[in-house]
Design an enzyme around this catalytic site. Structure first.
Site, mmCIF file in Angstrom:
data_model
loop_
_atom_site.group_PDB
_atom_site.id
_atom_site.type_symbol
_atom_site.label_atom_id
_atom_site.label_comp_id
_atom_site.label_asym_id
_atom_site.label_seq_id
_atom_site.Cartn_x
_atom_site.Cartn_y
_atom_site.Cartn_z
ATOM 1 N N CYS A 2 16.778 -0.833 -12.428
ATOM 2 C CA CYS A 2 16.524 -2.180 -11.905
ATOM 3 C C CYS A 2 16.697 -2.107 -10.390
ATOM 4 O O CYS A 2 17.119 -1.095 -9.850
ATOM 5 C CB CYS A 2 17.524 -3.169 -12.472
ATOM 6 S SG CYS A 2 17.580 -3.199 -14.256
ATOM 7 N N ARG A 27 10.999 -0.763 -9.115
ATOM 8 C CA ARG A 27 12.136 -0.299 -9.939
ATOM 9 C C ARG A 27 12.233 -1.065 -11.239
ATOM 10 O O ARG A 27 13.050 -0.743 -12.100
ATOM 11 C CB ARG A 27 13.442 -0.438 -9.157
ATOM 12 C CG ARG A 27 13.529 0.373 -7.889
ATOM 13 C CD ARG A 27 14.816 0.083 -7.132
ATOM 14 N NE ARG A 27 15.962 0.504 -7.909
ATOM 15 C CZ ARG A 27 16.471 1.738 -7.893
ATOM 16 N NH1 ARG A 27 15.896 2.658 -7.130
ATOM 17 N NH2 ARG A 27 17.499 2.077 -8.616
ATOM 18 N N TRP A 74 14.471 -3.978 -15.204
ATOM 19 C CA TRP A 74 13.767 -3.102 -16.149
ATOM 20 C C TRP A 74 14.650 -3.139 -17.391
ATOM 21 O O TRP A 74 15.748 -2.577 -17.406
ATOM 22 C CB TRP A 74 13.643 -1.687 -15.608
ATOM 23 C CG TRP A 74 12.931 -0.771 -16.546
ATOM 24 C CD1 TRP A 74 13.478 0.088 -17.441
ATOM 25 C CD2 TRP A 74 11.536 -0.640 -16.712
ATOM 26 N NE1 TRP A 74 12.523 0.740 -18.160
ATOM 27 C CE2 TRP A 74 11.306 0.322 -17.728
ATOM 28 C CE3 TRP A 74 10.427 -1.222 -16.105
ATOM 29 C CZ2 TRP A 74 10.027 0.698 -18.150
ATOM 30 C CZ3 TRP A 74 9.160 -0.843 -16.524
ATOM 31 C CH2 TRP A 74 8.974 0.082 -17.529
ATOM 32 N N ASN A 100 22.582 -2.829 -11.972
ATOM 33 C CA ASN A 100 21.592 -1.804 -12.312
ATOM 34 C C ASN A 100 22.366 -0.703 -13.018
ATOM 35 O O ASN A 100 23.338 -0.182 -12.486
ATOM 36 C CB ASN A 100 20.906 -1.252 -11.066
ATOM 37 C CG ASN A 100 20.023 -0.047 -11.403
ATOM 38 O OD1 ASN A 100 19.468 0.027 -12.498
ATOM 39 N ND2 ASN A 100 19.933 0.919 -10.499
ATOM 40 N N GLY A 101 21.944 -0.353 -14.235
ATOM 41 C CA GLY A 101 22.626 0.724 -14.960
ATOM 42 C C GLY A 101 22.753 0.385 -16.439
ATOM 43 O O GLY A 101 22.142 -0.558 -16.932
ATOM 44 N N GLU A 477 -1.104 19.539 -22.295
ATOM 45 C CA GLU A 477 -0.580 18.591 -21.290
ATOM 46 C C GLU A 477 -0.804 19.131 -19.893
ATOM 47 O O GLU A 477 -1.168 18.382 -18.983
ATOM 48 C CB GLU A 477 0.900 18.323 -21.555
ATOM 49 C CG GLU A 477 1.576 17.417 -20.537
ATOM 50 C CD GLU A 477 0.965 16.025 -20.422
ATOM 51 O OE1 GLU A 477 0.087 15.687 -21.249
ATOM 52 O OE2 GLU A 477 1.328 15.290 -19.491
ATOM 53 N N LYS A 481 -2.898 17.055 -17.083
ATOM 54 C CA LYS A 481 -2.298 16.724 -15.770
ATOM 55 C C LYS A 481 -3.221 17.150 -14.643
ATOM 56 O O LYS A 481 -3.480 16.411 -13.708
ATOM 57 C CB LYS A 481 -0.942 17.419 -15.607
ATOM 58 C CG LYS A 481 0.218 16.735 -16.242
ATOM 59 C CD LYS A 481 0.635 15.523 -15.461
ATOM 60 C CE LYS A 481 0.777 14.225 -16.210
ATOM 61 N NZ LYS A 481 0.176 13.952 -17.430
ATOM 62 N N GLU A 484 -6.369 14.982 -14.541
ATOM 63 C CA GLU A 484 -6.097 13.594 -14.139
ATOM 64 C C GLU A 484 -5.991 13.447 -12.620
ATOM 65 O O GLU A 484 -6.510 12.513 -12.039
ATOM 66 C CB GLU A 484 -4.768 13.117 -14.743
ATOM 67 C CG GLU A 484 -4.847 12.656 -16.177
ATOM 68 C CD GLU A 484 -3.504 12.128 -16.680
ATOM 69 O OE1 GLU A 484 -2.493 12.842 -16.550
ATOM 70 O OE2 GLU A 484 -3.487 11.005 -17.189
ATOM 71 N N HIS A 500 -13.038 33.798 -29.837
ATOM 72 C CA HIS A 500 -14.048 33.099 -30.643
ATOM 73 C C HIS A 500 -14.953 32.222 -29.776
ATOM 74 O O HIS A 500 -15.301 31.126 -30.146
ATOM 75 C CB HIS A 500 -13.350 32.248 -31.710
ATOM 76 C CG HIS A 500 -12.493 33.058 -32.608
ATOM 77 N ND1 HIS A 500 -12.969 34.064 -33.413
ATOM 78 C CD2 HIS A 500 -11.156 33.044 -32.792
ATOM 79 C CE1 HIS A 500 -11.980 34.618 -34.077
ATOM 80 N NE2 HIS A 500 -10.873 34.017 -33.728
ATOM 81 N N LYS A 598 -2.847 3.035 -15.513
ATOM 82 C CA LYS A 598 -1.539 3.451 -16.049
ATOM 83 C C LYS A 598 -1.480 3.163 -17.548
ATOM 84 O O LYS A 598 -0.922 3.927 -18.305
ATOM 85 C CB LYS A 598 -0.411 2.707 -15.332
ATOM 86 C CG LYS A 598 0.994 3.126 -15.753
ATOM 87 C CD LYS A 598 1.246 4.574 -15.480
ATOM 88 C CE LYS A 598 2.556 5.060 -16.072
ATOM 89 N NZ LYS A 598 2.609 6.544 -16.126
#
Ligand code: BG6
Length: 603
Positions: A2, A27, A74, A100-101, A477, A481, A484, A500, A598
């Site tokens: 946060c 945040r 958040w 925050n935490g 992945e 990446k 992207e 093959h 996103k």
């Protein structure tokens, strides 16, 4: 994660706090709030939704004062709502806090205070801090903060105001960032520099369990024994924009660097008797004849990795499906199927549709999401939250790593519940997983090799990724990446597939990235490496069991040894950095790649 901010000074705190929250919104943005202390007492404006909604609210009901605290949230405990928004005020309306935490022992404290008749109004862990501080308050707010902090377990960055001591703003932190800014018109607390940089570049970085007492004229620092401590101010030279990225050039690099914490917090949320751990324990996994894992993009790739882990440990068949395919394929699932949906945003349209299709066919649904209160989080039968915090860069990194570690923990717990693992074997695997944050931290300290090598790779039109078994899964992945963010064409292949057909694509100067973290398959993947080199390719060889020596055509990046089932969490770090530095050298808009979003909330 946060964002918190506070101000005490000669100017009206409200516009200063709102402007600071704007710069902290990255945040977290589930809700926002502000508390002002003035002759009327506390005036609090807070609600679910973005900061603009709070600004609207304050336009309707103006508040003013010279000391205040603000918060942008958040959600980690208690979904986004007005009542769960910060600031939180105790039931005696005497102490207001922003936090925050994550308070790990909040349930025990809450029960103890409720037994004393204290009434809570929210589902958050943070409210416990305000209530406990009020319970302890004895006329000395600094003493009270020390006593409260000593009772808390977990992480916190706190801004605290007390109605009986209106000339003080208190701050304390543990494991979460908190800075103190000093300007000629007033003094600040903030989660990080961007919130206050327009007012001052003179800041003090609080260390764990240091207390800052701010007044209009200055700031004093104390330790937990209430002894004054001297701190040197730092002069910030960043621009405001770079400050939001914590000094990194892109959010993506910042988020790559945040992965040890994201992994650690996710592990804690399961193993330290956290809410996620309770959800997993509550599941009767013996009833399922198969697991289906589905998602999109990187979330799908996490599923491909997980298939190897679940099948190896649980000996239950696992099908991995692209959500956009699953929803239309008339899937063979029923109430003996567990469908695991992976989604960072919890809002991807294809994954939502797959979830609803699974429920319609009677399957049990479990989601692994990073956003509390998201559609997928709310609609699945079971919900596990990755603790990656807000992820801003479109190409996911820390959320992906948090998904992997959540899947490992799920597979190990399921295997024990299915009788495939003894308690001791489960404990051993948990401790291997728990070693990941430190191993990733170590890797992130030595990025020079991969950074240098990436600068030689910007000219490629196509780059191939190969691996075998779980190394093939993470190669998917790595390839995504690269595509992207660098716009370089790429494919990932199972090493055994090269002969093959795809080896026809290898020619002089083709670049192949090979991954080798499965010791038992090293000779196999190395023979693939030799095959492609003999046809003119260059190879970037990433692994923890590589015996070959580097050569003109062979670059080697060694990574820490770990159980092969958990090795994707390490190999992916190099793959992320490789893609990042290739794209950075091409000068591309890494955080917002062309044509991408996103979260794709439409079909
Ligand atoms: C894409 C993102 O749009 O959606 C990917 O660019 C992501 O990074 C994919 O993996 C799935 O998103 P989510 O939020 O469902 O994990």
């Amino acid at each position: 994660m946060c964002g918190i901010i506070g101000y005490i000074g000669k100017e009206n705190a409200v516009p200063i706090i709102l402007d600071g929250l704007k710069r902290l919104e990255y945040r977290g943005y589930d809700s926002a709030g502000i508390a002002i202390m003035n002759e009327k007492g506390f005036e609090v404006a807070k609600q679910k939704g973005r900061l603009t909604a709070l600004e609207e609210l304050i336009k309707q009901r103006p508040i003013k004062g010279y000391i205040g605290i603000g918060h942008t949230r958040w959600a980690t405990h208690g979904e986004p709502s007005d009542i769960n928004s910060h600031p939180h005020v105790g039931s005696k309306n005497k102490i207001a806090i922003v936090h925050n935490g994550i308070i790990e022992n909040y349930k025990q404290i809450k029960e103890r205070l409720e037994q004393k008749g204290i009434k809570f109004v929210s589902q958050t862990d943070s409210e416990v801090i305000a209530q406990l501080a009020e319970y302890y308050y004895n006329g000395d707010i600094v003493e009270t903060v020390i006593k409260t902090a000593n009772a808390l377990e977990g992480s916190y960055a706190l801004g605290i105001m007390c109605l009986d001591e209106p000339n003080k703003l208190i701050a304390i932190k543990k494991d979460n960032p908190l800075i103190i800014g000093v300007a000629e018109h007033g003094n600040f607390i903030a989660s990080d520099v961007p919130a206050i940089l327009k007012h001052t570049n003179r800041v003090y970085y609080l260390n764990d369990k240091e207390i800052a007492v701010l007044t209009k004229s200055g700031v004093e620092f104390y330790n937990m024994d209430r002894e004054p401590i001297y701190k040197e101010p730092e002069i910030i030279t960043w621009s405001v924009d770079s400050a939001e990225k914590g000094g990194y050039e892109h959010f993506m690099l910042k988020e790559i660097m945040e992965q040890p914490r994201a992994i650690r917090d996710t592990i804690q949320s399961v193993l330290a008797n956290g809410d996620n751990g309770k959800v997993i324990e509550s599941l009767d996994v013996t009833r399922f004849s198969k697991f289906v894992i589905t998602g999109c993009g990187s979330a799908y790739n996490a599923g491909v990795v997980a298939k190897y882990v679940f099948e190896k440990l649980c000996r239950v068949p696992v099908e991995v499906e692209l959500a956009s395919e699953f929803r239309y394929k008339d899937p063979i699932i029923d109430n003996n199927t567990l469908v695991i949906l992976i989604s960072q945003s919890g809002e991807t349209a294809d994954t939502i549709a797959a979830m609803r299709e699974a429920k319609r066919r009677g399957a049990v649904t479990l989601s692994i999401v990073n956003v509390m209160g998201s559609t997928i989080a709310k609609e699945t039968d079971y919900t596990l939250y990755t603790m990656a915090g807000p992820e801003i860069a479109v190409a996911t990194t820390k959320a992906f790593s948090a998904q992997l570690v959540m899947l490992y923990l799920l597979a190990v717990t399921f295997a024990r519940k299915l009788g495939k693992l003894s308690d001791e074997e489960e404990r051993k695997l948990f401790s291997e997983i728990a070693s990941l944050p430190d191993k990733v931290s170590e890797m992130l300290k030595n990025v020079d090799t991969i950074q240098k090598y990436a600068t030689t790779c910007v000219g490629y039109k196509s780059i191939f990724f190969i691996g075998r078994n779980i190394d093939y899964a993470i190669a998917l992945e790595g390839s995504l990446k690269l595509k992207e963010i660098s716009y370089i064409h790429s494919e990932a292949y199972a090493g055994g597939e090269l002969k093959h057909g795809t080896i026809s694509l290898i020619e002089d100067n083709t670049l192949v990235v090979a991954i080798s973290c499965c010791e038992r398959l090293y000779e196999k993947i190395y023979s693939n490496v030799e095959q492609v080199i003999s046809r003119g390719a260059k190879v970037l060889f990433i692994g923890n069991c590589i015996k070959a020596l580097p050569g003109e055509k062979l670059e080697i990046v060694n990574i820490p040894v770990i159980n092969e089932l958990f090795s994707p969490s390490l190999s992916v770090i190099i793959l992320q950095l490789f893609s990042y530095y290739v794209a950075a050298n091409k000068g591309l808009d890494i955080d917002k790649p062309r044509n991408l979003a996103k979260s794709v909330t439409v079909e």
